[in-house]
Design a protein around this motif. Sequence first.
Motif, PDB file in Angstrom:
ATOM      1  N   ILE A   1      81.496  77.825  45.690  1.00 13.20           N
ATOM      2  CA  ILE A   1      80.395  76.995  46.204  1.00 13.20           C
ATOM      3  C   ILE A   1      79.543  76.491  45.040  1.00 13.20           C
ATOM      4  N   THR A   2      79.290  77.368  44.089  1.00 15.01           N
ATOM      5  CA  THR A   2      78.486  76.981  42.924  1.00 15.01           C
ATOM      6  C   THR A   2      79.160  75.866  42.139  1.00 15.01           C
ATOM      7  N   LYS A   3      80.479  75.977  41.952  1.00 15.14           N
ATOM      8  CA  LYS A   3      81.221  74.962  41.207  1.00 15.14           C
ATOM      9  C   LYS A   3      81.201  73.624  41.953  1.00 15.14           C
ATOM     10  N   ILE A   4      81.426  73.676  43.285  1.00 13.78           N
ATOM     11  CA  ILE A   4      81.411  72.432  44.082  1.00 13.78           C
ATOM     12  C   ILE A   4      80.041  71.786  44.026  1.00 13.78           C
ATOM     13  N   HIS A   5      78.998  72.605  44.112  1.00 15.69           N
ATOM     14  CA  HIS A   5      77.634  72.065  44.057  1.00 15.69           C
ATOM     15  C   HIS A   5      77.367  71.397  42.712  1.00 15.69           C
ATOM     16  N   GLU A   6      77.831  71.990  41.627  1.00 15.29           N
ATOM     17  CA  GLU A   6      77.654  71.397  40.294  1.00 15.29           C
ATOM     18  C   GLU A   6      78.351  70.044  40.205  1.00 15.29           C
ATOM     19  N   ILE A   7      79.583  69.974  40.767  1.00 16.89           N
ATOM     20  CA  ILE A   7      80.332  68.715  40.719  1.00 16.89           C
ATOM     21  C   ILE A   7      79.623  67.646  41.559  1.00 16.89           C
ATOM     22  N   LEU A   8      79.178  68.020  42.759  1.00 18.74           N
ATOM     23  CA  LEU A   8      78.476  67.054  43.609  1.00 18.74           C
ATOM     24  C   LEU A   8      77.184  66.576  42.947  1.00 18.74           C
ATOM     25  N   SER A   9      76.467  67.471  42.292  1.00 22.18           N
ATOM     26  CA  SER A   9      75.231  67.078  41.595  1.00 22.18           C
ATOM     27  C   SER A   9      75.546  66.089  40.472  1.00 22.18           C
TER      28      SER A   9
END
Length: 347
Positions: free
Chosen positions: A52-60
């Motif tokens: 989830i943290t990685k996906i959030h970083e990519i979306l940001s």
Amino acid sequence: MVEKVITLENISLIDFLGTENQNIKQLAAAFPSSKIISRGNEIKIQGQTPEITKIHEILSSLIDHYHKFGKITHNSVNRYLSSDSFTDEEVIVTSPDVIVYGSKGGVIKARTPNQQKLVDTVEKNDLTFALGPAGTGKTYVSVALAVRALKNKEVKKIIISRPVVEAGESLGFLPGDMKEKVDPYLRPIYDALEDMIPVEKLKYYQENKIIEIAPLAYMRGRTLNNAFVLLDEAQNTTPAQMKMFLTRMGPNAKVMVNGDWSQIDLPRNQRSGLMEVLNILRNVKGIGFVEMTTEDVVRHRLVKEIVNAYSKLEEERRAAREEAKAAENGEAVKVNGYNRRYQAERD
């Protein structure tokens, strides 16, 4: 199972999500153990904390990319899914001297020392006056600063206005409704914005009142807050209009006032609000003033010569008026380095 929701603000969904949410589907395919669901302007992520943290970083990163470039493509998603997510273009965009990245791939930055002074002054002050002749980039740099403030989420909207002063044609005789009548006066603003924001995104911003372009009269009665506000061609305001505009300023607003004292289109018996306010506010702390010259002209090389020629003519006319007035009053006036005294003839 962890859940996180990301809200997309000031974003055209079709440009960010892609046709039929292809960009989000591409991202989801890279993380099969998690769920990525797009509904309206919200993206819901469900999965384990590390992923989830990685996906959030990519979306940001994709959101930041969108605000810089105006669109997310298949290649954009691939770049941010890879470890080498920063391109040379993005390094250029984040360099200190760049104001904003243009919609057609160009870098927009100050091109003269006074343009850079204008950028620095706006950063330090909530109210800035930019003065100078045609072609010095006052409008273009100001619009770029406004777009940067919006992209960096320093403000929630951009409001740009010009006084509509008739020059040769009455608005009542021009064809079309009021918008069609006044749009030609605002065309330079549209041109600058289209250089900096993709057309579809600009349309989205205007439809949602994130960017407003309107005649000065439309500002009456409003409080302009959380906005970057630009008054262009301010030399054509009356003193009452200038006071009205400046008193619209909200507590979280950034305001710029641009003008060219050599192009006043007001009737001869009407004072310019810009010329008056400069004397009134010159010593007020917290207000910035930047004066540009023909050395800052960035249009065709002949523009500088044209501006200088007109300035010389205006100076000669001013000197002639002073000499004529002195002759009427019997006062001393210095002409070509000598003092003369004129005595008005009396019957």
